[in-house]
Design an enzyme around this catalytic site. Structure first.
Site, short mmCIF file in Angstrom:
data_model
loop_
_atom_site.label_atom_id
_atom_site.label_comp_id
_atom_site.label_asym_id
_atom_site.label_seq_id
_atom_site.Cartn_x
_atom_site.Cartn_y
_atom_site.Cartn_z
N ASP A 21 6.82 -20.32 -148.42
CA ASP A 21 5.81 -19.36 -148.88
C ASP A 21 6.53 -18.03 -149.08
O ASP A 21 7.77 -17.95 -149.03
CB ASP A 21 4.62 -19.28 -147.90
CG ASP A 21 4.97 -18.61 -146.56
OD1 ASP A 21 6.16 -18.27 -146.34
OD2 ASP A 21 4.05 -18.42 -145.75
N CYS A 78 8.45 -20.79 -143.71
CA CYS A 78 7.37 -19.80 -143.78
C CYS A 78 7.77 -18.66 -142.85
O CYS A 78 8.94 -18.54 -142.49
CB CYS A 78 6.00 -20.40 -143.45
SG CYS A 78 5.85 -21.10 -141.79
N THR A 80 7.07 -18.03 -139.60
CA THR A 80 7.52 -18.51 -138.29
C THR A 80 8.05 -19.94 -138.32
O THR A 80 8.68 -20.39 -137.37
CB THR A 80 6.33 -18.50 -137.30
OG1 THR A 80 5.29 -19.33 -137.86
CG2 THR A 80 5.80 -17.09 -137.07
N HIS A 111 17.14 -38.61 -132.79
CA HIS A 111 16.16 -39.26 -131.92
C HIS A 111 14.78 -39.41 -132.55
O HIS A 111 14.08 -40.38 -132.27
CB HIS A 111 16.00 -38.46 -130.61
CG HIS A 111 17.21 -38.54 -129.73
ND1 HIS A 111 17.23 -38.05 -128.45
CD2 HIS A 111 18.45 -39.05 -129.96
CE1 HIS A 111 18.42 -38.26 -127.91
NE2 HIS A 111 19.19 -38.85 -128.81
N HIS A 147 15.38 -45.11 -129.48
CA HIS A 147 14.62 -44.09 -130.22
C HIS A 147 13.81 -44.71 -131.35
O HIS A 147 12.73 -44.21 -131.68
CB HIS A 147 15.56 -43.01 -130.74
CG HIS A 147 16.39 -42.40 -129.66
ND1 HIS A 147 15.84 -41.71 -128.62
CD2 HIS A 147 17.74 -42.44 -129.44
CE1 HIS A 147 16.80 -41.32 -127.80
NE2 HIS A 147 17.97 -41.76 -128.28
C1 RB5 Z 1 2.30 -15.52 -143.76
O1 RB5 Z 1 1.97 -14.19 -143.51
C2 RB5 Z 1 2.52 -16.25 -142.46
O2 RB5 Z 1 1.33 -16.39 -141.77
C3 RB5 Z 1 3.13 -17.61 -142.76
O3 RB5 Z 1 4.31 -17.44 -143.45
C4 RB5 Z 1 3.52 -18.47 -141.58
O4 RB5 Z 1 4.27 -17.77 -140.65
C5 RB5 Z 1 2.47 -19.26 -140.96
O5 RB5 Z 1 2.71 -20.04 -140.03
#
Ligand code: RB5
Length: 162
Positions: A21, A78, A80, A111, A147
């Site tokens: 994203d 993304c 996180t 695994h 596994h």
């Molecule tokens: C976008 O602002 C953020 O929420 C997205 O990139 C991500 O971290 C969601 O898990």
């Protein structure tokens, strides 16, 4: 094109689907550059700018590309790495692993037979992220091991849901 640089098995041909994203865009571009330099065959499913997009849409595109059999593995970025992993894991046959270190990345392949790696563009440094990608692509599932039986149990859990 052969991906010999990261391959544990030299004859293995891997096709990688990548996507992000807006929050993962910058890191995804870095990963694309690295894959290109290393001669790894990949397709970039976007996004292609820092304009906001919804991560489940990209996770769906990459996951479906893998399920179709046209791609072997996926890398999703993304902010996180969490949203991408939750979304990708909704797809039957997808085993997405959110990794921030090389050891976890390696073991997620060996695994868990993870077929998608998710990364946090806002939480991991670019150099570490690239090492994590290299470790992940360089590891292979330990088939015919204890596994395999466990990963098969994950498949059975999916079957039970439907
Ligand atoms: C976008 O602002 C953020 O929420 C997205 O990139 C991500 O971290 C969601 O898990």
């Amino acid at each position: 094109m052969r991906n010999t640089k990261f391959s544990a098995q030299e004859d293995l041909l891997l096709k990688i689907a990548i996507g992000s994203d807006h929050a993962g865009f910058e890191l995804k571009e870095e990963i694309a550059k690295m894959l290109r330099e290393e001669g790894v065959e990949f397709k970039d499913f976007g996004t292609f700018s820092a304009e906001p997009v919804d991560y489940p849409d990209i996770a769906a595109e990459v996951s479906l590309a893998i399920i179709s059999g046209n791609f072997d593995l996926g890398i999703l970025v993304c902010g996180t790495g969490v949203g991408m992993s939750i979304a990708a894991n909704k797809f039957k046959g997808i085993r997405a692993a959110h990794c921030s270190d090389e050891y976890t990345a390696r073991l997620s392949r060996k695994h868990n037979n993870a077929n998608v790696l998710t990364l946090g563009g806002r939480t991991i440094g670019q150099e570490l992220a690239k090492s994590v990608v290299k470790a992940w692509l360089g590891a292979r599932f330990e088939d015919n091991s204890r596994h395999a039986k466990r990963v098969d149990k994950i498949r059975l859990l999916e079957e039970k849901q439907n």
